[in-house]
Each structure stands twice: as structure tokens, then as C-alpha cells.
Design an enzyme around this catalytic site. Sequence first.
Site, short mmCIF file in Angstrom:
data_model
loop_
_atom_site.label_atom_id
_atom_site.label_comp_id
_atom_site.label_asym_id
_atom_site.label_seq_id
_atom_site.Cartn_x
_atom_site.Cartn_y
_atom_site.Cartn_z
N LYS A 52 130.05 61.34 71.54
CA LYS A 52 129.84 60.82 70.24
C LYS A 52 128.51 60.66 70.06
CE LYS A 52 134.25 60.78 69.06
NZ LYS A 52 134.68 61.54 68.38
N SER A 279 140.91 61.66 77.93
CA SER A 279 141.10 62.54 76.99
C SER A 279 140.50 64.03 77.67
CB SER A 279 140.10 62.51 75.91
OG SER A 279 138.91 62.05 76.11
#
Length: 344
Positions: A52, A279
Site C-alpha cells: 500500500k 493474503s
Amino acid sequence: MKPVNDALERLERIAPMIGNTPLLAIRYSYRHGPVRTLYAKAEYYNYTGSIKDRMAFHILREAYRCGQLRGGEPIAEATSGNTGISFAALGRLLGHPVTICMPDWMSEERVRLLRSFGARIEPVSRAEGGFPGSIARCEAMARENREVFLPDQFGNPLNSEAHYRTTGPEIARQMGDRGLRPDAFVAGVGTGGTVMGVGSYLKTLNRTIGVHPLEPASSPVLSTGHKTGAHRIQGISDDFIPPIVNLGAADGIVAVEDGDAIRMAQMLARELGLGVGISSGANFLGTVRVQETFGYACPVTVFPDDNKKYLTTDYGGEEPVRENYLTPDIELLEVEATARHPSF
């Protein structure tokens, strides 16, 4: 070192800490079949430890360049954790107060990391709307105070543009160093910026590449078009399909079980020493699944973050094997890192 004169100069000075991550070649076998290789970008090498940072850096830089954001103005963002951590760190670097609205079921590690960067956290319960409620709360802040800057990670096209401009080209160059060309890209959908941006870029180089968004099998929001079920893969499948996701530009959704993703992340740590998050385990399994189904030779995925944000979750326990899990049939063999290239 000369004094920093403005926000853009501050950003440029830390730019080498964002992007330019290693590409891992992981060799494995499935059901005692032939040895295969899949490739994964180790995104936990970024500034705050997640993919991110790429998007947060790009959005803030462009906001300053076009005058949407000025020094000292407040930033408010809805997040499941990693995006908030990125904006909190970069926001404080630039002198902005940062407010993070996030569902109250995220891991304690994420909450503590946000606080360590000086962010103010507003938890949002399921009764208050969860992820959509978090977004609505940030939008209300902006209506009440016009100086509040909303990065809007779920709807901002700069999110996918960051990956089109950095992650995608890095993958192409690093694969090219090996004399290879990626033929598939798999990534879990939180905002969708990664799979949309990387997929779009790689398709400019190879129109036949398979681009596969990933979702939890127990919460198939992408497949159904609405909130359904529950899952334990923090950072993806946030109760709705984000506006920047264009499933028409993809080549088929892939689903994995959350318990299988937990087991895969644990295997990567215990057998290859790769301390990645849940993830990442999901992305690995999704890539194995599409490689098995479509016969891709050079599939690529991303490992969005490391395992340190999950130690108090089910990742830190023993996950039982269930029917249809892929992990019992996967043997991890070895990993090799490919050299980095400058990004931003």
C-alpha cells in the site's frame, strides 16, 4: 543534508524506500507432479512493510502537485489496516494530522501500528456499517471540513495508476532479466488497485496474459456482486466491489479458502523462511490453482505484507486441514530472489 523546503521534496527523499522490491522465484510441486515455478513480488520490503505504500505515495504526491492537498491539512481514510498505516506514516512525515476509520475487527497489531505513527483511529462496528460505514464516516468529515483530504483508495484511479507505473514495469523488467515473460497475474482484491493496475500494464506487453482477481471462497463478493459470507483474510473482500475494479478487463476470478490461506502462509514461513501475511498465502494458492487449471508457465503474484500483523490472529495457531484444501498437496522446494530495479 540540506533542510527540506517542501512536502514534495520530503516525498522524493524517501522515494527509494518505496517500490523496487525483490521478485521471488518459488519452486514447488503439486500432488507429486512436475516441479513448477511461480513468481511473487516481496512487497513487505516497502517503507511501512506493505504494498500500500506505492499507492499512498503516488496519491499524496499527485495531490500536492495539483493543489488538492496543502501543508498541515488533515487526511482521513477508510482502511482495513495497511493503507491506513501507509497514510499515517507518510502523512506524519509531511506534517498532516491523520484520522483512520476502520472496522473494529482488524488485528490488534494493525491498530497499534497506526497509533505508533500518530494516527487517530475511529473504529466502526458491523452494526455501524463496517467498511462502507468507515467510508461514509470519512466522507462526512470532508463535508464538515473542506480542508479534509480524502485519498479515497477504493475509488481513486491513482490507486491502480501507481501499480501501472511501478509494480507492473518492475515485474516485466525482473522477469525479463530471467529471459521470461509473465503469462498470468493473480492478486487478491481489496481495493482492486493492484490487480487492475498491474494487469493493465502487463496486457500492453502481452494481450493474452491471464489476469485473475482473487477472493475468499467463503465470501465471494466479486462473483455474486454483493456482500455475502465471512472470511479471515484481512485486506481483501471488503464487503463490496470497489469502483476501480473492472471485472470485464479480467480473465476469471479465482477463489481460495481462508483456512487454506492461513496454512499456506504458515508453510511459507516454516519451510522457506518467508514471513508473509495471510493474503500472501491466499495469492500463492490462487496462483497454484490457475497454474493447474490453465497451464501457465510463468505466473506472477504479490506478497502484500509480512506476518507480523497477524501473530494474534488465527495465523498464530494451528489451522486444521479441511476438505478441498490445496496445502496438503503442495511441497515447497526452494526460493530465489531476483535483483531489484529503481521504480519511482
